[in-house]
Structure formats: structure tokens, C-alpha cells
Design an enzyme around this catalytic site. Structure first.
Site, mmCIF file in Angstrom:
data_model
loop_
_atom_site.group_PDB
_atom_site.id
_atom_site.type_symbol
_atom_site.label_atom_id
_atom_site.label_comp_id
_atom_site.label_asym_id
_atom_site.label_seq_id
_atom_site.Cartn_x
_atom_site.Cartn_y
_atom_site.Cartn_z
ATOM 1 N N THR A 55 -51.889 59.906 109.530
ATOM 2 C CA THR A 55 -51.720 61.082 109.191
ATOM 3 C C THR A 55 -52.695 61.532 108.574
ATOM 4 O O THR A 55 -54.103 61.257 107.666
ATOM 5 C CB THR A 55 -51.063 61.318 107.887
ATOM 6 O OG1 THR A 55 -49.221 61.320 108.475
ATOM 7 C CG2 THR A 55 -50.273 63.168 107.247
ATOM 8 N N SER A 62 -56.306 65.734 108.389
ATOM 9 C CA SER A 62 -57.432 66.069 109.013
ATOM 10 C C SER A 62 -58.049 64.850 110.306
ATOM 11 O O SER A 62 -58.382 65.463 111.924
ATOM 12 C CB SER A 62 -58.008 66.581 108.869
ATOM 13 O OG SER A 62 -58.687 66.113 107.287
ATOM 14 N N GLY A 98 -52.946 58.402 100.759
ATOM 15 C CA GLY A 98 -52.398 59.244 100.153
ATOM 16 C C GLY A 98 -52.582 60.341 99.615
ATOM 17 O O GLY A 98 -52.000 60.941 99.548
ATOM 18 N N GLU A 137 -47.531 55.935 106.476
ATOM 19 C CA GLU A 137 -48.675 54.561 106.568
ATOM 20 C C GLU A 137 -48.846 53.306 106.069
ATOM 21 O O GLU A 137 -49.017 52.384 107.249
ATOM 22 C CB GLU A 137 -49.808 55.537 105.776
ATOM 23 C CG GLU A 137 -49.914 57.158 105.663
ATOM 24 C CD GLU A 137 -50.740 58.103 104.977
ATOM 25 O OE1 GLU A 137 -51.219 58.911 106.628
ATOM 26 O OE2 GLU A 137 -51.725 57.214 104.634
HETATM 27 C C1 5RP Z 1 -52.358 60.770 104.279
HETATM 28 C C2 5RP Z 1 -53.834 60.238 103.827
HETATM 29 C C3 5RP Z 1 -55.240 60.373 105.033
HETATM 30 O O1 5RP Z 1 -55.115 59.402 105.799
HETATM 31 C C4 5RP Z 1 -56.537 61.023 104.147
HETATM 32 O O2 5RP Z 1 -55.586 61.662 103.232
HETATM 33 C C5 5RP Z 1 -57.419 61.187 104.452
HETATM 34 O O3 5RP Z 1 -56.669 62.684 104.893
HETATM 35 P P1 5RP Z 1 -58.330 63.624 105.592
HETATM 36 O O4 5RP Z 1 -58.447 62.707 107.056
HETATM 37 O O5 5RP Z 1 -57.857 64.737 106.021
HETATM 38 O O6 5RP Z 1 -59.480 63.560 105.395
HETATM 39 O O7 5RP Z 1 -53.932 58.450 103.751
HETATM 40 O O8 5RP Z 1 -51.887 60.839 103.817
#
Ligand code: 5RP
Length: 220
Positions: free
Chosen positions: A28, A30, A95, A103
Site C-alpha cells: 500500500t 504512493s 504503516g 502488509e
Molecule cells: C502504508 C505503508 C507504506 O508502504 C509506507 O507508508 C510508504 O508509503 P509511500 O510509498 O506513500 O511513501 O506502510 O501502510
């Protein structure tokens, strides 16, 4: 720094690890959304995916990528996810997007965990730049808060946020993470804790980290 380009570089590199007719686990965030857009281009090469969150499922459906129910799957060849922080031992804090429980489950089910990230996520010591998210059952809020304060942390309730499982999240600041495995186990043992965002027991196996002019691949 435009991290969009770096997320794309890591995503494209990750595609090379995907085996024909396999079922992948999808994280999960971006960076993962960027990966999903790349995956769409080769979606006929794979059987499908298992998704870690409702938001990732939304995008996977939008891009017509077949989603399997995790209950139908014994193990995953590969799990691909982003991170908030990753250290030299491939331990992570995750998270930030609140999907840590899904995850951690898919990471546990996978044979190979591939972390895709840009260089801003690389750290020497976990927890100095980002809080540690903890998903907890609402009933346990006051109790868990006290236990976390005893461990030296400063917990802040994530406002107006409920997880996919209808739980709440506290973001813990000021935790001195000298021994990530010990702390992960300690926090896991507090009644009411569903998942702690320290991924130090099931770490990544491969990390694909992009910089402006290169992509680095770290292996365990
Ligand atoms: C979501 C996560 C994401 O992998 C983490 O927050 C990184 O997110 P991004 O790719 O948007 O920087 O652990 O629960």
C-alpha cells in the site's frame, strides 16, 4: 527532489523479479500505486495479486488486475511494498498509510519481500525521523498509551482514521529503537495491539532504492 520519478524507477526494476503466471502480494502507498500502474502493463504475464488494503484493491480493480482472496492462497512467491524507513539490515518502519496489518500478513506469507523506495527512506537508525504506527483495538487505547509511555514513547492518536479492520492507530514518537526485534516483540505483547509498524522480524529480502542517477539493489 521529484520522488515521483524515483518511485517509477524502483517500480520498473521490481517488475524484473516477477515470474510468469505467479500471484503477487501487493502493499500500500504512493510508491505501490506507481508500481500498480507499471504492473498493469504486464498484467497478462501474471495470474493475479493478493492485496494488502482496500485502497490498493481499489486501484487494482481500476486497472483490471485480477485480485485473489488471501484465503485461497497458501503462500506468495513475491510481496512488493513501499516503506517509511529502511535500515542496512532491511528492517523497516511501515504503516504511514495505515495498512500495516494487511502488509505484515502478506509479508509473512511471502517467500521474497521486495521493498521499493526512493533514497529518502534509507536510514541508519529506525525511528529518528518517523513515528512508529501501532494499530490497536479502540478499547485498549488508554492502556496501550500508558504501556508505550513506559517504553519511552510519546503516542499520538491518528485523528479521524480507522483501519480496514475498524481499529485505530497511534503514532509513537520519540522511541529510541536500539534493538528493533526486541521492541517489536515487546509491543506485540501488549494486550490490544493488533500490529506494530516495526518490520524487523520479517524484514525485506530485497530493497530497490532509487537515487537521482542510479538504482541500488540491496539483498539480505
Ligand atoms: C502504508 C505503508 C507504506 O508502504 C509506507 O507508508 C510508504 O508509503 P509511500 O510509498 O506513500 O511513501 O506502510 O501502510
Amino acid at each position: 527532489m521529484n520522488t515521483k520519478k524515483l518511485k517509477k524507477m524502483s517500480s520498473i526494476t521490481a517488475l524484473k523479479y516477477i515470474k510468469k503466471d505467479s500471484i503477487l502480494g501487493i502493499g500500500t502507498g504512493s510508491t505501490v500505486l506507481t508500481f500498480i500502474k507499471e504492473l498493469k502493463k504486464i498484467s497478462s504475464f501474471i495470474r493475479g495479486v493478493v492485496s494488502s488494503s482496500k485502497i490498493s484493491s481499489f486501484y487494482l480493480k481500476k486497472y483490471n488486475i485480477k485480485i485473489f482472496d488471501s484465503r485461497e492462497i497458501d503462500s506468495l512467491e513475491i510481496y512488493i511494498d513501499g516503506t517509511d524507513e529502511i535500515n542496512d539490515k532491511m528492517q523497516m518502519i511501515k504503516g504511514g498509510g495505515g495498512a500495516l496489518t494487511g502488509e505484515k500478513i502478506l509479508a509473512g506469507m511471502s517467500k521474497t519481500f521486495i521493498c521499493i523506495a526512493d533514497f529518502t527512506k534509507r536510514v541508519k537508525t529506525l525511528g529518528l525521523c518517523n513515528p512508529v504506527p501501532i494499530e490497536i483495538i479502540s478499547l485498549s487505547y488508554s492502556f496501550v498509551k500508558k504501556e508505550i509511555i513506559k517504553l519511552g514513547g510519546f503516542p499520538i492518536l491518528r485523528k479521524n482514521f480507522f483501519t480496514d479492520y475498524n481499529n485505530i492507530i497511534i503514532d509513537v514518537h520519540n522511541l529510541f529503537i536500539q534493538n528493533p526485534k526486541k521492541l517489536e516483540k515487546q509491543i506485540n505483547c501488549i494486550p490490544g495491539v493488533v500490529t506494530v509498524g516495526i518490520f524487523s522480524i520479517r524484514t525485506a529480502d530485497i530493497a530497490i532504492i532509487s537515487y537521482e542517477h542510479k538504482t541500488e539493489i540491496l539483498k539480505k
